[in-house]
Design a protein around this motif. Structure first.
Motif, short mmCIF file in Angstrom:
data_model
loop_
_atom_site.label_atom_id
_atom_site.label_comp_id
_atom_site.label_asym_id
_atom_site.label_seq_id
_atom_site.Cartn_x
_atom_site.Cartn_y
_atom_site.Cartn_z
N LEU A 1 0.85 -1.36 -0.22
CA LEU A 1 0.03 -0.15 -0.07
C LEU A 1 0.87 1.34 0.10
CD1 LEU A 1 -2.45 -1.11 2.73
CD2 LEU A 1 -2.74 -1.36 0.31
N PHE A 2 0.17 2.28 -0.36
CA PHE A 2 1.16 3.77 -0.57
C PHE A 2 0.12 4.72 0.36
CE2 PHE A 2 2.31 7.72 -2.12
CZ PHE A 2 3.80 7.75 -1.92
N CYS A 3 0.76 5.43 1.35
CA CYS A 3 -0.15 6.36 2.13
C CYS A 3 -0.01 7.72 1.26
CB CYS A 3 0.30 6.61 3.58
SG CYS A 3 -0.35 7.79 4.52
N GLU A 4 -1.16 8.26 0.97
CA GLU A 4 -0.93 9.52 0.35
C GLU A 4 -0.47 10.64 1.04
OE1 GLU A 4 -0.94 9.97 -2.84
OE2 GLU A 4 -1.95 8.24 -3.63
N GLN A 5 -1.10 10.75 2.47
CA GLN A 5 -0.76 11.68 3.19
C GLN A 5 0.71 11.61 3.80
OE1 GLN A 5 -3.93 12.31 6.51
NE2 GLN A 5 -2.05 13.07 7.94
N ILE B 1 3.45 1.42 2.73
CA ILE B 1 3.19 1.13 4.16
C ILE B 1 2.64 -0.54 3.82
CG2 ILE B 1 2.74 2.99 5.16
CD1 ILE B 1 -0.57 2.69 4.56
N CYS B 2 2.32 -1.24 4.95
CA CYS B 2 1.79 -2.57 4.64
C CYS B 2 0.52 -2.45 5.67
CB CYS B 2 2.64 -3.68 5.58
SG CYS B 2 3.06 -3.29 7.35
N HIS C 1 -5.69 7.88 7.35
CA HIS C 1 -5.17 8.42 6.17
C HIS C 1 -5.67 7.85 4.75
CE1 HIS C 1 -1.27 9.62 8.85
NE2 HIS C 1 -2.34 9.83 9.26
N PRO C 2 -5.40 8.76 3.79
CA PRO C 2 -6.00 8.21 2.28
C PRO C 2 -4.93 7.36 1.83
CG PRO C 2 -5.35 10.50 2.28
CD PRO C 2 -5.39 10.18 3.79
N TYR C 3 -5.22 6.14 1.51
CA TYR C 3 -3.95 5.21 0.88
C TYR C 3 -4.67 4.35 -0.15
CZ TYR C 3 -6.33 1.76 4.25
OH TYR C 3 -7.22 0.96 4.61
N ASP C 4 -3.88 3.73 -0.98
CA ASP C 4 -4.35 2.80 -1.93
C ASP C 4 -3.17 1.97 -2.49
OD1 ASP C 4 -5.73 1.67 -4.20
OD2 ASP C 4 -6.09 3.52 -5.16
N VAL D 1 -1.43 3.75 -7.73
CA VAL D 1 -0.99 5.27 -7.54
C VAL D 1 0.28 5.42 -8.43
CG1 VAL D 1 -1.99 5.58 -5.28
CG2 VAL D 1 0.38 4.60 -5.67
N ILE D 2 0.96 4.33 -9.03
CA ILE D 2 2.23 4.51 -9.64
C ILE D 2 2.14 5.32 -10.54
CG2 ILE D 2 2.11 2.49 -10.71
CD1 ILE D 2 5.59 4.23 -9.45
N TYR D 3 1.09 5.23 -11.45
CA TYR D 3 0.85 5.99 -12.68
C TYR D 3 0.98 7.63 -12.41
CZ TYR D 3 -0.21 1.53 -14.44
OH TYR D 3 -0.29 0.20 -14.67
N ARG D 4 0.18 7.95 -11.41
CA ARG D 4 0.05 9.64 -11.20
C ARG D 4 1.41 10.00 -10.65
NH1 ARG D 4 -1.39 11.49 -6.23
NH2 ARG D 4 -2.67 9.49 -5.90
N HIS D 5 1.93 9.17 -9.62
CA HIS D 5 3.50 9.71 -9.17
C HIS D 5 4.41 9.53 -10.28
CE1 HIS D 5 2.12 10.42 -5.06
NE2 HIS D 5 1.27 9.12 -5.22
N GLY D 6 4.51 8.60 -11.27
CA GLY D 6 5.59 8.39 -12.14
C GLY D 6 5.28 9.45 -13.11
N ASN D 7 4.18 10.02 -13.45
CA ASN D 7 3.72 11.07 -14.33
C ASN D 7 4.41 12.26 -13.73
OD1 ASN D 7 2.68 9.53 -16.19
ND2 ASN D 7 0.78 9.86 -15.56
N SER D 8 4.20 12.54 -12.37
CA SER D 8 4.81 13.65 -11.84
C SER D 8 6.28 13.75 -12.15
CB SER D 8 4.53 13.78 -10.61
OG SER D 8 5.26 13.01 -9.77
#
Length: 501
Positions: free
Chosen positions: A147-151, A156-157, A168-171, A176-183
């Protein structure tokens, strides 16, 4: 530019590699040895690769971002086959993650338990060491990071969610990799633009350096020709001028070399960041990208914000003036001097008591002071000064301005406007506006005697012309108090002389 399979400090295979804010990798033990001796916790270290001083997090080296991608490169470069002792790993099982030599990879496919496993060439795997292998949570070693905690901006696990990330918002990392990779890719685009600009500036610096060298040689030849007619005195004078020219050339070249070195280092830093990020996005797993995303984005953003000049720090404006008096040498008056002062329109100023006001059909003017790049007055004339005076409401109404060169770095501007109103005045030196240009000029009607009369208040006051009960053409003459009746003859004549439309 990418780090290899060994630490640049100890030249040994990676041991707990940590990523510095400058995107260079060092082993954790090497980083600890770089700290100041005698201090329990260093606040910063000097990167041995780029000499940049980087701040350490509050927790020290242990809190620096780990680079699993470097571990993968190190394992691929130094590790052998996991099934035998002698073989070199050339393939990898995507199912169980084992590194296999050619012989063992064939045996791996023949065995019952592993016949269904997928084996691929190491060079074709996105990450030759870590792809397919789960990464476990440092706080919960038995739980995989999925998982990845956005906040918190960190992987995270499941247990981390329960311990401190429930609100916290997580997914999932795959979502989420596409959005962060694009940034990161957007930051790369901006870095690429800066790199292109820097390369152009470096080319300009090289061209300017060549121009300075060529110009210096041309001036040297000009000086030599001028000096031949004066025998010994002129020859000595020539030698002195050549030495001065050489010093000036070296000074300008040193300034250019310094600027070039700074820009080259900035370009190197940007190229390092770009190559590292491109490699991370191309070869790193989703989780590895997310783990290093923060420090990478911070570095790229910092590089994007670095200010630099897009022009060479000096120009090739070296000139030689053979008419300039150079004093006495060997009893002879000699001429000729090197002029390094170049007029800077941005440093030129305007002076005048009534710079922004004028009267119709009356001659008025101001002075232009020409200064060099340091703000000092040029002390000589010959500059191209252009002045335009244009009516703002009547574009076809212009005023001819006369420019007089005082031969001391100042120029007197005079003009006589024929129409009242607002004018735009532009003053340019060498085609560029000086300080305060353009400015607005207000031209008022010319003075004329008032033809009206005064009307008394009828109150029988005596003796003072400023009584508020006296008016001119229907307008009341104001005063703080009334001291009497109509003004005297002398007062009326004084008022008539001063009233103007």
């Amino acid at each position: 530019m990418l780090s290899g399979s060994r630490c640049p400090v100890c030249a040994e295979p990676w041991v707990a590699p940590r990523l510095l804010p400058c995107l260079h990798l060092l082993c954790a033990p090497c980083l600890r040895r770089l700290g100041a001796p005698g201090r329990t916790a260093a606040l910063s270290v000097l990167c041995p690769v780029c000499d940049a001083e980087v701040a350490l997090p509050p927790g020290g080296v242990a809190q620096l971002t780990p680079d699993y991608l470097a571990l993968g490169r190190g394992a691929a470069a130094t590790g052998g086959c996991d099934m035998c002792v002698d073989g070199a790993a050339v393939r990898r099982c995507r199912t169980c993650g084992a590194h296999l030599c050619l012989f063992c990879s064939r045996a791996h496919r023949r065995q019952k338990k592993t016949a269904s496993h997928t084996v691929a060439e190491l060079e074709n795997i996105k990450d030759c060491s870590q792809a397919g292998k789960p990464l476990f949570c440092p706080s919960h070693p038995t739980e995989e990071l999925r998982l990845f905690c956005e906040q918190c901006d960190w992987p995270i696990c499941r247990d981390c969610v329960i311990d401190g990330h429930q609100q916290h918002p997580y997914d999932f990392t795959g979502n989420v990799i596409y959005r962060h990779g694009n940034s990161l890719r957007e930051l790369l685009k901006s870095i690429q633009q800066h790199m292109d600009t820097l390369e152009d500036v470096l080319d300009q610096i090289d061209d300017t350096g060549n121009a300075i060298h060529s110009r210096a040689e041309a001036v040297a030849a000009e000086i030599s020709l001028f000096a031949d007619g004066y025998v010994k005195a002129i020859e000595e004078h020539r030698d002195q001028l050549l030495k001065q020219l050489e010093d000036l050339k070296v000074q300008n070249e040193n300034l250019l070399h310094l600027q070039k070195a700074q820009l080259e280092q900035l370009l190197l830093d940007m190229r390092t960041g770009m190559e590292f990020t491109e490699h991370l996005l191309a070869r790193g797993s989703d989780l590895e990208i997310l783990i290093t995303k923060g420090v990478v984005a911070s570095r790229l953003a910092r590089l994007n914000s670095v200010a630099y000049s897009t022009h060479p720090s000096v120009d090739n404006g070296i000139q030689f003036s053979p008419q300039e008096r150079a004093g006495q040498r060997c009893g002879y008056e000699v001429f000729g001097a090197i002029l390094n002062k170049v007029v800077d329109p941005a440093k030129c100023t305007l002076q005048g008591e009534d710079l922004h006001n004028a009267r119709q059909n009356q001659l008025t003017g101001f002075t232009v002071l020409c200064n060099d790049t340091t703000g000092e007055q040029m002390g000589r004339g010959g500059e191209t000064v252009q002045v335009t005076v244009t009516h703002k409401d009547k574009r076809d109404c212009t005023v001819k301005a006369t420019v007089y060169d005082n031969s001391d770095g100042t120029y007197h501007i005079s003009y006589s406007p024929e129409e009242p109103g607002l004018y735009a005045v532009c003053v340019c030196v060498k085609g560029q506006h000086v300080q305060g240009s353009p400015f607005t000029l207000t031209v008022k009607n010319k003075f004329r005697k008032h033809q009206g009369g005064y009307q008394g208040c009828g109150h029988g006051h005596e003796g003072h012309p400023s009584c508020p009960h006296w008016s001119c053409c229907g307008q009341v003459m104001e005063s703080s108090e009334c001291l009497g009746g109509p003004p005297s003859d002398t007062s009326q004549r004084s008022l008539l002389r001063t009233v103007a439309l």
